[in-house]
Design a protein around this motif. Structure first.
Motif, PDB file in Angstrom:
ATOM      1  N   GLN A   1      -9.841 -40.261 -21.644  1.00 48.45           N
ATOM      2  CA  GLN A   1      -8.686 -39.035 -21.246  1.00 48.45           C
ATOM      3  C   GLN A   1      -9.584 -37.742 -20.551  1.00 48.45           C
ATOM      4  O   GLN A   1      -9.092 -37.792 -18.797  1.00 48.45           O
ATOM      5  N   ASN A   2     -10.355 -37.767 -20.296  1.00 49.44           N
ATOM      6  CA  ASN A   2     -11.394 -36.593 -19.820  1.00 49.44           C
ATOM      7  C   ASN A   2     -11.142 -37.129 -18.783  1.00 49.44           C
ATOM      8  O   ASN A   2     -11.711 -36.398 -17.217  1.00 49.44           O
ATOM      9  N   ALA A   3     -12.391 -38.613 -18.698  1.00 49.09           N
ATOM     10  CA  ALA A   3     -13.110 -38.628 -17.599  1.00 49.09           C
ATOM     11  C   ALA A   3     -11.880 -39.121 -16.955  1.00 49.09           C
ATOM     12  O   ALA A   3     -12.020 -39.065 -15.008  1.00 49.09           O
ATOM     13  N   GLU A   4     -11.032 -39.589 -16.663  1.00 50.84           N
ATOM     14  CA  GLU A   4      -9.283 -39.413 -16.038  1.00 50.84           C
ATOM     15  C   GLU A   4      -8.992 -38.595 -15.353  1.00 50.84           C
ATOM     16  O   GLU A   4      -8.224 -38.878 -14.556  1.00 50.84           O
ATOM     17  N   GLY A   5      -8.764 -37.462 -16.331  1.00 49.95           N
ATOM     18  CA  GLY A   5      -8.695 -36.389 -15.255  1.00 49.95           C
ATOM     19  C   GLY A   5      -9.983 -36.061 -14.467  1.00 49.95           C
ATOM     20  O   GLY A   5      -9.690 -35.661 -13.399  1.00 49.95           O
ATOM     21  N   ALA A   6     -11.307 -36.491 -14.669  1.00 44.83           N
ATOM     22  CA  ALA A   6     -12.114 -35.551 -14.108  1.00 44.83           C
ATOM     23  C   ALA A   6     -11.896 -36.429 -12.347  1.00 44.83           C
ATOM     24  O   ALA A   6     -12.456 -36.146 -11.374  1.00 44.83           O
ATOM     25  N   LYS A   7     -11.612 -37.949 -12.200  1.00 44.07           N
ATOM     26  CA  LYS A   7     -11.276 -38.959 -11.342  1.00 44.07           C
ATOM     27  C   LYS A   7      -9.465 -37.703 -10.644  1.00 44.07           C
ATOM     28  O   LYS A   7     -10.108 -38.265  -9.675  1.00 44.07           O
ATOM     29  N   ARG A   8      -9.241 -37.503 -11.405  1.00 41.61           N
ATOM     30  CA  ARG A   8      -7.570 -37.623 -10.782  1.00 41.61           C
ATOM     31  C   ARG A   8      -8.176 -36.166 -10.210  1.00 41.61           C
ATOM     32  O   ARG A   8      -7.618 -35.648  -8.873  1.00 41.61           O
ATOM     33  N   VAL A   9      -8.879 -34.533 -10.485  1.00 41.31           N
ATOM     34  CA  VAL A   9      -9.641 -34.087  -9.318  1.00 41.31           C
ATOM     35  C   VAL A   9     -10.161 -34.403  -8.346  1.00 41.31           C
ATOM     36  O   VAL A   9      -9.903 -33.960  -7.507  1.00 41.31           O
ATOM     37  N   LEU A  10     -11.705 -35.743  -8.358  1.00 35.54           N
ATOM     38  CA  LEU A  10     -12.088 -35.769  -7.522  1.00 35.54           C
ATOM     39  C   LEU A  10     -10.694 -36.799  -6.580  1.00 35.54           C
ATOM     40  O   LEU A  10     -11.197 -36.343  -5.535  1.00 35.54           O
ATOM     41  N   ALA A  11      -9.986 -37.306  -6.811  1.00 40.72           N
ATOM     42  CA  ALA A  11      -8.901 -38.101  -5.802  1.00 40.72           C
ATOM     43  C   ALA A  11      -8.769 -37.223  -5.273  1.00 40.72           C
ATOM     44  O   ALA A  11      -7.703 -37.049  -4.165  1.00 40.72           O
ATOM     45  N   LYS A  12      -8.102 -36.341  -6.325  1.00 44.26           N
ATOM     46  CA  LYS A  12      -7.145 -34.800  -4.940  1.00 44.26           C
ATOM     47  C   LYS A  12      -8.127 -34.125  -4.175  1.00 44.26           C
ATOM     48  O   LYS A  12      -7.500 -34.389  -3.365  1.00 44.26           O
ATOM     49  N   PHE A  13      -9.152 -33.868  -4.647  1.00 43.44           N
ATOM     50  CA  PHE A  13     -10.123 -32.950  -4.125  1.00 43.44           C
ATOM     51  C   PHE A  13     -10.814 -33.475  -2.913  1.00 43.44           C
ATOM     52  O   PHE A  13     -11.988 -33.073  -2.262  1.00 43.44           O
TER      53      PHE A  13
ATOM     54  N   PRO B   1     -14.349 -38.609   1.281  1.00 45.77           N
ATOM     55  CA  PRO B   1     -14.957 -39.989   0.926  1.00 45.77           C
ATOM     56  C   PRO B   1     -16.571 -40.014   0.393  1.00 45.77           C
ATOM     57  O   PRO B   1     -17.152 -39.955   0.319  1.00 45.77           O
ATOM     58  N   GLU B   2     -16.840 -38.587   1.866  1.00 44.77           N
ATOM     59  CA  GLU B   2     -18.500 -38.553   1.701  1.00 44.77           C
ATOM     60  C   GLU B   2     -18.605 -37.922   0.470  1.00 44.77           C
ATOM     61  O   GLU B   2     -20.261 -38.565  -0.307  1.00 44.77           O
ATOM     62  N   PHE B   3     -18.572 -36.948  -0.440  1.00 39.16           N
ATOM     63  CA  PHE B   3     -18.913 -36.393  -1.895  1.00 39.16           C
ATOM     64  C   PHE B   3     -18.748 -37.323  -2.439  1.00 39.16           C
ATOM     65  O   PHE B   3     -19.422 -37.397  -3.661  1.00 39.16           O
ATOM     66  N   ASN B   4     -17.454 -38.270  -2.814  1.00 43.92           N
ATOM     67  CA  ASN B   4     -17.193 -39.342  -3.776  1.00 43.92           C
ATOM     68  C   ASN B   4     -18.071 -40.405  -4.040  1.00 43.92           C
ATOM     69  O   ASN B   4     -18.888 -40.832  -4.843  1.00 43.92           O
ATOM     70  N   ALA B   5     -18.858 -40.569  -2.658  1.00 45.25           N
ATOM     71  CA  ALA B   5     -20.295 -41.538  -2.673  1.00 45.25           C
ATOM     72  C   ALA B   5     -21.600 -40.827  -2.348  1.00 45.25           C
ATOM     73  O   ALA B   5     -21.812 -42.360  -3.735  1.00 45.25           O
ATOM     74  N   VAL B   6     -21.501 -39.828  -2.879  1.00 39.69           N
ATOM     75  CA  VAL B   6     -22.398 -39.198  -3.171  1.00 39.69           C
ATOM     76  C   VAL B   6     -22.493 -39.370  -4.963  1.00 39.69           C
ATOM     77  O   VAL B   6     -23.739 -39.268  -5.378  1.00 39.69           O
ATOM     78  N   LEU B   7     -21.276 -39.302  -5.421  1.00 36.39           N
ATOM     79  CA  LEU B   7     -21.296 -39.054  -6.984  1.00 36.39           C
ATOM     80  C   LEU B   7     -21.452 -40.728  -7.393  1.00 36.39           C
ATOM     81  O   LEU B   7     -21.841 -40.719  -8.168  1.00 36.39           O
ATOM     82  N   SER B   8     -20.743 -41.359  -6.839  1.00 38.26           N
ATOM     83  CA  SER B   8     -20.771 -42.890  -6.992  1.00 38.26           C
ATOM     84  C   SER B   8     -22.193 -43.259  -6.833  1.00 38.26           C
ATOM     85  O   SER B   8     -22.634 -44.988  -7.425  1.00 38.26           O
ATOM     86  N   ASP B   9     -22.854 -43.221  -5.517  1.00 38.95           N
ATOM     87  CA  ASP B   9     -23.435 -44.858  -5.255  1.00 38.95           C
ATOM     88  C   ASP B   9     -25.256 -44.277  -5.573  1.00 38.95           C
ATOM     89  O   ASP B   9     -25.395 -42.648  -4.902  1.00 38.95           O
TER      90      ASP B   9
END
Length: 187
Positions: A105-117, A120-128
């Motif tokens: 549940q917490n991981a999903e909430g963190a993903k929602r924050v990322l999806a909202k704010f 794409p560049e920040f998300n790439a740094v986090l996932s790549d």
């Protein structure tokens, strides 16, 4: 004729073993050596009395040694990063605040924050992994989980569903009303 051929062969051998005044070295394709390093190899070859062919062989060897070392370091770094990311995930799952039974549940909430704010560049740094792969770092998950909890669940609010006691007033009445010194409303 045999003597002449022998002289020609010896002259060719002597020319081949003759030390050049200037080395003509060619970097191998995709070599990581700089021009300064090639010049350093040429200077070393001259000091050691190497022929141009032997200096070229030395250059080729040095270039290969550097390429092999770079490849080995990259493989080791990738393995260390993968190990570190696995450790981060384990630490996050075991954390008292964000892990345990509420981890998904917490991981999903963190993903929602990322999806909202997240951009794409920040998300790439986090996932790549090549850019760091910090998306599973326990402290980052903790921060985004706290933001999610502070935001609260998204909810659809119907206009007028908040129990507005002034539903019968027109917009103009609401806009032009004034508050009296005792806290009441005067229209």
């Amino acid at each position: 004729e045999a003597i002449e051929a022998d002289k020609t062969a010896k002259a060719a051998e002597a020319e081949k073993n003759k030390l050049p005044t200037e080395y003509k070295l060619t970097k191998p394709e995709k070599s990581l050596l700089s021009d300064e390093q090639v010049a350093g190899i040429a200077a070393f070859a001259k000091e050691q009395g190497l022929t141009n062919d032997k200096a070229q062989a030395l250059l080729n060897r040095e270039s290969q040694v550097i390429a092999d070392a770079r490849q080995r370091v990259a493989v080791e770094a990738d393995a260390k990063l993968a190990e570190m990311q696995t450790t981060w995930m384990t630490t996050a799952k075991d954390d008292k605040e964000i892990g345990g039974a509420n981890f998904l549940q917490n991981a999903e909430g963190a993903k929602r924050v990322l999806a909202k704010f997240g951009t794409p560049e920040f998300n790439a740094v986090l996932s790549d992994p090549k850019q760091g792969g910090f998306g599973n770092h326990p402290e980052l998950v903790r921060v985004f989980t706290r933001i999610y909890k502070a935001m609260g669940e998204d909810a659809f609010v119907m206009p007028g569903a908040q129990g507005d006691k002034n539903n019968n007033k027109t917009f103009a009445d609401k806009f032009y009303e004034t508050v009296t010194p005792t806290g009441g409303v005067q229209t």
